[in-house]
Every structure is written in structure tokens, then in C-alpha cells.
Design an enzyme around this catalytic site. Structure first.
Site, PDB file in Angstrom:
ATOM      1  N   ASN A   1       0.827  -1.212   0.000  1.00  0.00           N
ATOM      2  CA  ASN A   1       0.000   0.000   0.000  1.00  0.00           C
ATOM      3  C   ASN A   1       0.853   1.250   0.000  1.00  0.00           C
ATOM      4  O   ASN A   1       1.981   1.263   0.498  1.00  0.00           O
ATOM      5  CB  ASN A   1      -0.944   0.006   1.209  1.00  0.00           C
ATOM      6  CG  ASN A   1      -0.266   0.540   2.446  1.00  0.00           C
ATOM      7  OD1 ASN A   1      -0.272   1.752   2.684  1.00  0.00           O
ATOM      8  ND2 ASN A   1       0.348  -0.330   3.229  1.00  0.00           N
TER       9      ASN A   1
ATOM     10  N   CYS B   1       6.211   3.412   8.721  1.00  0.00           N
ATOM     11  CA  CYS B   1       5.697   3.521   7.359  1.00  0.00           C
ATOM     12  C   CYS B   1       6.809   3.892   6.385  1.00  0.00           C
ATOM     13  O   CYS B   1       7.465   4.907   6.551  1.00  0.00           O
ATOM     14  CB  CYS B   1       4.577   4.556   7.295  1.00  0.00           C
ATOM     15  SG  CYS B   1       3.014   3.802   7.683  1.00  0.00           S
TER      16      CYS B   1
ATOM     17  N   THR C   1       5.454  -2.392   7.460  1.00  0.00           N
ATOM     18  CA  THR C   1       5.504  -2.983   6.118  1.00  0.00           C
ATOM     19  C   THR C   1       6.895  -2.883   5.493  1.00  0.00           C
ATOM     20  O   THR C   1       7.720  -2.083   5.893  1.00  0.00           O
ATOM     21  CB  THR C   1       4.500  -2.278   5.202  1.00  0.00           C
ATOM     22  OG1 THR C   1       4.773  -0.873   5.237  1.00  0.00           O
ATOM     23  CG2 THR C   1       3.081  -2.531   5.662  1.00  0.00           C
TER      24      THR C   1
ATOM     25  N   CYS D   1       3.425 -41.941  -1.972  1.00  0.00           N
ATOM     26  CA  CYS D   1       4.050 -41.328  -3.155  1.00  0.00           C
ATOM     27  C   CYS D   1       3.109 -41.404  -4.354  1.00  0.00           C
ATOM     28  O   CYS D   1       2.556 -42.465  -4.653  1.00  0.00           O
ATOM     29  CB  CYS D   1       5.360 -42.053  -3.474  1.00  0.00           C
ATOM     30  SG  CYS D   1       6.169 -41.431  -4.966  1.00  0.00           S
TER      31      CYS D   1
ATOM     32  N   CYS E   1      10.616 -34.516  -6.354  1.00  0.00           N
ATOM     33  CA  CYS E   1      11.740 -34.687  -5.430  1.00  0.00           C
ATOM     34  C   CYS E   1      12.978 -35.081  -6.228  1.00  0.00           C
ATOM     35  O   CYS E   1      14.075 -34.577  -5.988  1.00  0.00           O
ATOM     36  CB  CYS E   1      11.413 -35.738  -4.375  1.00  0.00           C
ATOM     37  SG  CYS E   1      10.933 -37.351  -5.039  1.00  0.00           S
TER      38      CYS E   1
ATOM     39  N   CYS F   1      16.347 -32.705  -6.642  1.00  0.00           N
ATOM     40  CA  CYS F   1      17.605 -33.215  -6.102  1.00  0.00           C
ATOM     41  C   CYS F   1      18.628 -33.419  -7.228  1.00  0.00           C
ATOM     42  O   CYS F   1      19.791 -33.073  -7.090  1.00  0.00           O
ATOM     43  CB  CYS F   1      17.355 -34.533  -5.362  1.00  0.00           C
ATOM     44  SG  CYS F   1      18.750 -35.049  -4.343  1.00  0.00           S
TER      45      CYS F   1
ATOM     46  N   CYS G   1      18.991 -32.459   3.319  1.00  0.00           N
ATOM     47  CA  CYS G   1      18.780 -31.011   3.166  1.00  0.00           C
ATOM     48  C   CYS G   1      17.324 -30.578   3.282  1.00  0.00           C
ATOM     49  O   CYS G   1      17.030 -29.423   3.484  1.00  0.00           O
ATOM     50  CB  CYS G   1      19.366 -30.521   1.855  1.00  0.00           C
ATOM     51  SG  CYS G   1      18.374 -30.938   0.394  1.00  0.00           S
TER      52      CYS G   1
ATOM     53  N   CYS H   1      13.584 -31.976  -0.846  1.00  0.00           N
ATOM     54  CA  CYS H   1      12.570 -32.896  -1.373  1.00  0.00           C
ATOM     55  C   CYS H   1      11.278 -32.802  -0.564  1.00  0.00           C
ATOM     56  O   CYS H   1      10.179 -32.845  -1.114  1.00  0.00           O
ATOM     57  CB  CYS H   1      13.092 -34.327  -1.404  1.00  0.00           C
ATOM     58  SG  CYS H   1      13.739 -34.922   0.177  1.00  0.00           S
TER      59      CYS H   1
END
Lengths: 450, 437
Positions: free
Chosen positions: B77, B139, B205, B347, B353, B357, B385, B388
């Protein structure tokens, strides 16, 4: 209610005129932009996507859907047309529920696949509505190729050949191009003259001439083509219709479903098209479903599909069966026709015998049932009619009633390729015919230009 | 049933859900609707000094980004502080506080960076009976060009100075609202504390351009073909806000300083997360501006249900519970070894994934096994990590499973040690502190 609603026998005008338009309007209305974006967002952009592998033309489905999602429907259309120049029709008529959408991982995940067919239609419709052409012809090669049949296989083959700079002449027996797209698909799947619009879109690449009303074996011989052209592609489809082998098959009111559908597709005024009050369709494939549903939509009171094996054996997909049921068609299984009951030369009923599988063989049980019928459609499969090929010098090799081709679409004859329903190894789908036509064109191109 | 009554620096409210200083709290009409809907409190939209009213643009004030199905993810805004007469606002504040004595009513203020300007407005606000003031040092647009808002919030010395003026000139609690448009949120927070602030609230903001119109080449929101950076808020900024809240909550210099958490709070769960990291309550704006005031009902009931389920009787039972778990990278346990595990029953074989990877990480997930499409973690390659897990569209399908002490890490060929060990003592660290012999 129309006055003729319950007219006996085969009669036209069973419905109010407005009802015809409603009944034969688009089965799946097109997505608007927001619907397309929401649906496109459901695509997971899978790696080595199963949908793509399930597509006979190997369209890069995740890519075209992502292009829709990113506000690039024209790029999306090009992704589709690169693999399948009849992508617009395939979007409408492909049994996606047994191809890409069956393979969609969302089907596995939640039983609701991404609506790939409708997204494909959104993209291709956008490009066609804007008259956008994506392909330019390569420099002229000076090679001339004859294509027999202006159906999906012939059109796909011709377009690809033209792209490569060859000159193509298509010989088509019927007055209009399009093949089954024009004469064979249920009307509500491709309303508003889409088949011809697509033919025009494909032909606008240039370099393709269609000679309508020219039938192989009647107006020319295969030898004429091999003598006068650098290569020939046969995409003649299936002209023959299997016989019922039931007593009384010749009675008035017993018709081929494919002829009924072709007549319906060409009718200017459906209210003038007669249909039985009690209709029986014999068969278990898409043609049976299309004939049955359209009979119902024309106002037949009772329409029954009789199939000699079980539900699980039907060639028509589960979706098509449900569509038939939703339209009020009754599907009865394990029934084979034995005798058409004829009065005054007209069919009035059909006697059927119950069947069963015994030791893997289908046998009649001896028990019978008689159904009222004033119109009986035969939809028990079509066959390749080899007769027109005769007299073409060396006989072309056939296998199981169809033309034998190798992986590139080459027949046993030099200079002659074939594809679509007339060859062995297809699955009688528009999309497979397109793939075969396209691949044969590439093979022809390699052979001619090297 | 959990008790969610809130006491924030002595300001009481029936629940910890306040509406932040913003368009929803600009007028009596809106605020009364909010209280009727169940909001625990409001921070009245920022008042400026007496004089000709503020002028807003007359074109679009908001820009946005969207997720699937046009769900609003981030809102920006360029609206300024209240553009209504000061006296009108004060009159309405007084009336609302009188009519709704059980709700929190804090007044946001922004006047020039001069002591007299603050001295002038504070008694006027005090007279309304408002519960407290919030200093708008946040602001990032418009007012900052005039030396207010984030122009103050970006200079810790100014924050401290103005806060002190306010503390010296009013009995009301002073909440200092901080801008995230700085490099280290701890400095302005410390300054506020030094100035005597009763609390800080954050984040205001984030400076932003939401998009560019590729036909007109104007930034959005576009005012006659031109745009100016606006303040970004909504679900998209929540992670930024959570971190800043945590940084202040765990900073030894500001630990214990009450925090009102702001930034993308949309559900009870968001609120609980802010409070777990140390916020005493939360302020909401974008969610209300997107869905209306009714959402507070979900927040209230959701928070109560969760507290009942977890046995938290009062807000204090969980406020700050996550703060001690926020630490520096160097103290993370390097002997904590995880491997991804794919639940083959869940799955759906999308392969995301694998490609994530394979293309961008560690080549630790198969695509094909024995000729079939099959996605399975190759433990010899998996560094744990979590990518995935994050790209998998099926919740719970891929999980990170810690290796037990004594187990073999197939990637390193080492046995997982049972003890905690971090970078500060790691042999590869040139600055490692060597344990005493």
C-alpha cells in the site's frame, strides 16, 4: 412436448426444435480464462511426466500447462501443435480418461486428474481464434507426395510434409476433408463446425491440395500414385463394417452405426433426422456409445446397448459408459444378437442370446430374450477393405486384416507409407492416427531428402 | 477451556488479537464493527499533528501478489496516515473507548521529529481515555519523505529520543512500532528500550514494488503511469516478521521487552507461532482486509482448541516457549544426521523430489528402479537437506528421519556420535575453541 415424441417406428421430429440445439451443444463447455488458470495451477509439473508418456503424440503436457498458467496460451498452443497439429480435435475427442488424465499423478493422489483435455482445448482454441499460425514452410524441395485419405493421419502427415517443403496432394473419397473428425465423432464433442475449421487451419500452411471425391480403387490406383509421385502415404481408414451374422440382418431398420453417425454429422436440420422409438445398439466400443447417446438425444424413447461380454471388456471407457448412462441409455451385458424379428420387411425386435465365458471362450447359454426394436445399429467394429488396393502391382503386405507397417510407417512396398486406422498396431484413436501420420512424414522426408 | 485473556503492558483485552493501525481502524464505524465481530483490541490508524488534513493519492493505493486461484499472498500500500481531521478522530476514539471499555484501544501517532509536536498531541490522546500509544516509526512510503515514519525508525538515535519525549510527557504505555527496512532489527529495538519504551511492535511494512505492468512499464500500483514503493504485508512477509520478533526476544539487551507481533498473521496458528517466539499478542491487518472482520472468530476458537489440546491454560503458558530454541548457526548440532525417507504408499510419483535433487542438489533420489518409475532416497548421497520434503506435493510423504546414535551415515561412512557437537569446536574451524587438556 413435440407431437412426434412417441411416434411409432423410425420418425423425425420427436423433440421441440430448441431441444435439439440444447441436446447437441458442447459436451464440455470451454474453460474461461480464470477456470483455465485455476486448473493449470493444479498441475505439478512432474518430472518425466506420466501424462506425457501416456500421450500417443507425446505432447509436452506439463510445459503447455505451465505456459497457460503463466499467461502464455499462444506459446502453449505451439507446444501442443509441435507434436500434434490436430491438438484442437484431440482435446475434444481423446479418451483422456484412459490416456493422459488416467496417468496424471493427481488421479493417483485424489482421483481428480488435472483436466488436461480441457486445458489443451483452451490453448488451441485461443490460437485458432486469433488465427495464429506457428509454422512456415521450408524452401521447396521439388518433391511431390500423394496422400490417400484426408482424415487425421493424412492431415497430420500432409502438414508435416508441407512444413518440410514438399508439395502434397490429398485424395479423399468423401466430399469433405476430416475423415472421422467430420463424419464419425459424436456431434456434441465437436459442435459448431470445428472439424472443418481445423482442416482450414491445418491447410493454411499452404502446399497442400485436396482432391475430394477421389476414391482409391475407383478413381485411381495405387500404381498411378507410385508412378507419378515421389512417395505415397495411405491413410484410408476403415471402410468396412463387420457383419452381425444374425438372421434378418437385411431388414429395414438395421443399419451401420457409423453410417447413422455420419448422416447425423452432416445433417443441417436434426429435427428432420429420423430415429427409432426403441433403439438397440449392438457393440461395446466408442461407436456404440456415440450412436446410442445420439439416438437418445434425437428423442428415442428407449435406447439399449447390447454387448456380448461384460462391462470390464468394453472398449468404451468407463467415462463413456457413465456418459451413456447419464443420458438414459441402458447398457446390457452378456447378450449376443441371434435373430432380427421382422414384420412387413421392417425390424420390430431383436432376439438375443445370453452368453458366458467358459474356459476363456465366449459361448451362448441357449437362453434368449427378445427386445422391442424398430431401429438396430450395428457397432461391432470396422475393418480395413483391402479391395481397392488390388491391381496395384505388387500386393501390399497385410496382417490381421490391416496394412503391415514398420515403426516408421513404411509398408512392404517401396515409396509407400501408411498410418492411422488402416494399419496394424494402432488403437483406432484420432491421436494415434496423428502420431502415425506425423512420424511417417518424417520418415518420408528423411528418405526423400536424406 | 483455555483462558485467552490478554494483558499487554497493562492493557487488557479479552483475546490477544488486535487490529493493527491501518485502514480497518481509521474510523469509529469500522472499529465498532471490529469489536462487534470479536476483536480484542485495535490500534487506531495513525494520527498526525493538528493542521490541514493529510492528502492521499486518488488512484490505486494497493498492489498485490497472488497464489493459486488468486488467493492474496502479499499486499502493498501507498496510503498515508489518517486523512481525517484530528479532532474527529479524537472524538470518535473517546466515544469508542467509552462504549467498549473491555477492549484495548491504542492510538498510533506520527508527528514531526520535534519535541513540541509530541508534547502537543500526547495530552489530546490521553484525554480520550485511550489505553496507550504506538509510535509509528515504520511507514516506509510518503511520510518517510517528510522525515517521519521509517525515516525515524531507521535511525536508532531518533527512536530513542522520541520515545523518551513520549515517556516523559504521558502516563500512557508507549509501544514503539519498528520498521523492517533496516539491516539489523536489534538496534532499533535496543534504542526503543533505552528510550524507555514499554514495548515494541513489529513488523511494519516492507518497502516493495509488487509488479510491473509490461504494457505501460509502470510499477504497480500505478498512479497515472508512475509508481512509488509501497509497504508490503500479508502472508508473504510472515517469515521475515517471525525472525525479527525472535531476534529481539532472544537479544540479551532486549530480552523481556514486551513485543506485539505483526506481519502476515492470518490464522490462529500464525498467532500462536508469533507468541511462541516471544510476542505477547498479535496485530492483524491484511487478513481482515482480505476476508473481513469475521476471521477473528476462527482465530479465537482455533487458538483455544489448540491450547486445550496441548494443556496450555493461559497465554503465558506458551508465550516465548520457542524463543530459547532460536540460536546461532554455529551452535547447531552437527552430530544430528537426518536422511529423507519417501513413504511409497503415499508417493504419487510426480518426480519433483527427484528432479529437484538431481538438477539442483545432491543426486540422492532415484527416478527409475528396475525399469519402473520409482522414487527412493539414495542414503549414500543424501545430505538431509529437506528440499525434497519442501517440493513434495503430498504432505507427510517425504519425512526427514534422524539417524540414531551409533548408526552408520552411509554418505560419510561415519558412525553417528551420541554427543552434541557444533561448529565452534569443529576441527575444520580455524577459530575452533580447543577443549582444555
Amino acid at each position: 412436448m413435440a407431437d412426434g415424441r412417441y411416434a411409432a417406428g423410425i420418425a423425425a421430429g420427436r423433440l421441440d426444435s430448441a431441444q435439439y440445439a440444447e441436446n447437441f451443444s458442447d459436451l464440455h463447455p470451454p474453460f474461461d480464462q480464470h477456470e483455465a488458470l485455476v486448473e493449470a495451477d493444479r498441475c505439478y509439473f512432474c518430472y518425466d511426466a506420466p501424462c506425457m508418456q501416456a500421450c500417443p503424440t507425446s505432447i509436452d503436457i506439463p510445459l503447455f500447462i505451465r505456459q497457460i498458467a503463466t499467461g502464455n496460451p499462444l506459446g502453449s498452443a505451439k507446444t501442443i501443435f509441435d507434436q500434434n497439429i490436430l491438438g484442437g480435435m484431440c482435446a475434444r475427442v481423446c479418451p483422456t480418461e484412459t490416456l493422459c488424465e488416467e496417468a496424471c499423478v493427481r488421479e493417483a493422489a485424489e482421483g481428480k486428474p488435472v483436466q488436461i483435455g480441457r486445458l489443451q482445448r483452451y490453448a488451441t482454441d485461443t490460437a485458432m481464434a486469433r488465427g495464429r499460425q506457428f509454422y512456415e514452410r521450408a524452401a521447396p524441395t521439388g518433391k511431390r507426395i500423394a496422400v490417400v485419405g484426408a482424415g487425421p493421419a493424412g492431415l497430420a502427415c500432409s502438414h508435416r510434409l508441407s512444413m518440410h517443403g514438399h508439395e502434397v496432394t490429398i485424395f479423399e473419397a468423401k466430399p469433405k476433408a476430416g475423415g472421422l473428425n467430420e463424419y464419425g465423432i459424436a456431434a456434441y464433442k465437436t459442435p459448431d463446425g470445428f472439424a472443418q475449421a481445423e482442416v482450414d487451419y491445418i491447410l493454411s500452411i499452404g502446399g497442400i491440395t485436396i482432391e475430394n471425391g477421389k476414391a482409391l480403387g475407383r478413381d485411381f490406383a495405387l500404381a498411378d500414385l507410385t508412378a507419378n509421385y515421389d512417395a505415397v502415404f495411405l491413410g484410408a481408414g476403415l471402410a468396412g463394417v463387420n457383419a452381425l451374422r444374425a438372421q434378418g440382418e437385411d431388414a429395414a431398420g438395421v443399419e451401420n452405426a457409423v453410417d447413422f453417425i455420419a448422416t447425423l454429422r452432416q445433417a443441417d436440420d436434426l429435427s428432420k433426422l429420423p430415429v427409432g422409438r426403441n433403439v438397440i445398439v449392438i457393440g461395446g466400443g466408442m461407436t456404440a456409445i456415440d450412436a446410442a447417446i445420439q439416438s437418445k438425444l434425437l428423442g428415442a424413447e428407449q435406447v439399449t446397448i447390447c454387448y456380448r461380454r461384460g462391462r470390464e471388456h468394453m472398449n468404451a471407457s468407463e467415462y463413456e459408459q457413465e456418459l451413456a448412462a447419464a443420458n438414459g441409455v441402458v447398457i446390457r451385458h452378456w447378450l449376443q444378437p441371434r435373430r432380427v424379428i421382422v414384420e412387413n420387411g421392417k425390424a420390430v425386435g431383436l432376439e438375443l442370446e445370453y452368453t458366458a465365458l467358459r474356459d476363456g471362450r465366449l459361448v451362448g447359454t441357449g437362453e434368449a430374450v427378445t427386445l422391442e426394436a424398430d431401429q438396430i445399429f450395428k457397432a461391432i467394429g470396422q475393418s480395413f477393405d483391402p479391395v481397392p488396393l488390388n491391381g496395384s502391382g505388387n500386393a501390399i503386405e497385410m496382417e490381421a486384416g490391416r496394412i503391415r507397417v514398420d515403426a516408421e510407417g513404411r509398408t512392404s512396398l517401396p515409396k509407400v507409407w501408411a498410418g492411422g486406422d488402416c494399419v496394424l498396431g494402432g488403437d483406432d484413436l484420432t491421436v494415434s492416427a496423428v502420431a502415425q501420420g506425423r512420424d511417417a512424414a518424417e520418415s518420408i522426408h528423411r528418405t526423400l531428402v536424406g | 477451556m483455555a483462558d485467552i485473556r490478554n494483558n499487554f503492558v497493562g492493557i487488557k483485552s479479552p483475546n490477544p488479537f488486535w487490529l493493527a493501525s491501518a485502514p480497518p481502524t481509521d474510523k469509529e464505524y469500522n472499529v465498532v464493527r471490529a469489536f462487534k465481530a470479536g476483536w480484542g483490541g485495535v490500534v487506531w490508524k495513525t494520527l498526525g499533528e493538528e493542521g490541514p488534513p493529510i492528502v492521499n493519492v486518488n488512484g490505486p493505493r494497493y498492489g498485490a501478489i497472488w497464489g493459486a486461484d488468486r488467493r492474496l499472498l502479499g499486499l502493498n500500500n501507498i496510503e498515508l496516515i489518517t486523512d481525517r481531521e484530528l479532532q474527529t478522530n479524537l472524538r470518535e476514539i473517546k466515544q469508542v473507548k467509552r462504549d467498549w471499555p473491555d477492549r484495548a484501544l491504542v492510538v498510533s501517532l506520527m508527528v514531526p521529529c520535534e519535541e513540541n509536536a509530541w508534547k502537543a498531541i500526547l495530552p489530546l490522546v490521553e484525554e480520550t481515555g485511550a489505553d496507550g500509544i504506538e509510535l509509528n516509526f515504520g511507514c516506509p512510503h510518503g511520510m518517510s519523505e517528510r522525515g517521519m515514519g521509517s525515516a525515524v525508525g531507521q535511525v536508532p538515535e531518533y527512536i530513542e529520543m522520541v520515545t523518551r519525549w513520549c515517556k516523559q510527557n504521558t502516563r500512557m504505555p508507549v509501544i514503539v512500532k519498528l520498521t523492517p527496512n533496516i539491516t539489523d532489527i536489534r538496534y532499533p529495538a535496543r534504542a526503543a528500550k533505552h528510550g524507555g519504551a514499554d514495548a515494541v511492535s513489529l513488523i511494519n511494512t516492507v518497502s516493495s514494488i509488487t509488479s510491473v505492468d509490461l504494457d505501460t512499464f509502470s510499477p504497480e500500483p500505478s498512479i497515472d503511469g508512475k509508481g512509488s514503493h509501497g509497504g508490503y504485508c500479508g502472508p508473504a512477509v510472515k517469515p521475515i516478521a517471525l525472525n525479527m520478533v525472535a531476534e529481539i526476544a532472544r537479544d540479551p539487551e532486549t530480552a523481556g521487552l514486551p513485543i506485539s507481533g505483526i506481519g502476515g498473521v492470518t490464522t490462529w496458528r500464525d498467532a500462536a507461532e508469533f507468541m511462541a517466539l516471544g510476542a505477547g499478542n498479535v496485530q492483524v491487518c491484511t487478513a481482515a482486509m482480505t476476508y473481513g472482520f469475521k476471521i477473528v472468530q476462527e482465530m479465537i476458537e482455533g487458538l483455544k482448541n489448540w491450547m486445550d489440546e496441548k494443556g496450555h491454560a493461559r497465554l503465558e503458558d506458551f508465550i516465548g516457549r520457542a524463543t530459547p530454541n532460536v540460536t546461532d548457526w554455529q551452535y547447531l548440532n552437527l552430530n544430528y544426521v537426518t536422511k529423507a525417507h519417501i513413504d511409497q504408499d503415499l508417493c504419487i510419483k510426480c518426480g519433483r523430489c527427484h528432479i529437484a535433487c538431481e538438477d539442483t542438489s545432491h543426486q540422492a533420489i532415484t527416478a527409475m528402479v528396475d525399469g519402473a518409475r520409482h522414487f527412493e532416497v539414495i542414503e549414500e548421497e543424501c545430505v538431509g537437506c529437506n528440499l525434497c520434503v519442501n517440493v513434495c506435493p503430498v504432505e507427510g510423504c517425504i519425512t526427514m528421519q534422524p539417524l540414531a546414535a551409533g548408526a552408520l551415515d552411509k554418505r560419510t561412512g561415519k558412525i553417528v556420535e551420541p554427543v552434541y557437537a557444533n561448529w565452534t569446536t569443529h576441527p575444520n574451524n580455524p577459530a575452533a575453541k580447543i577443549a582444555a587438556e
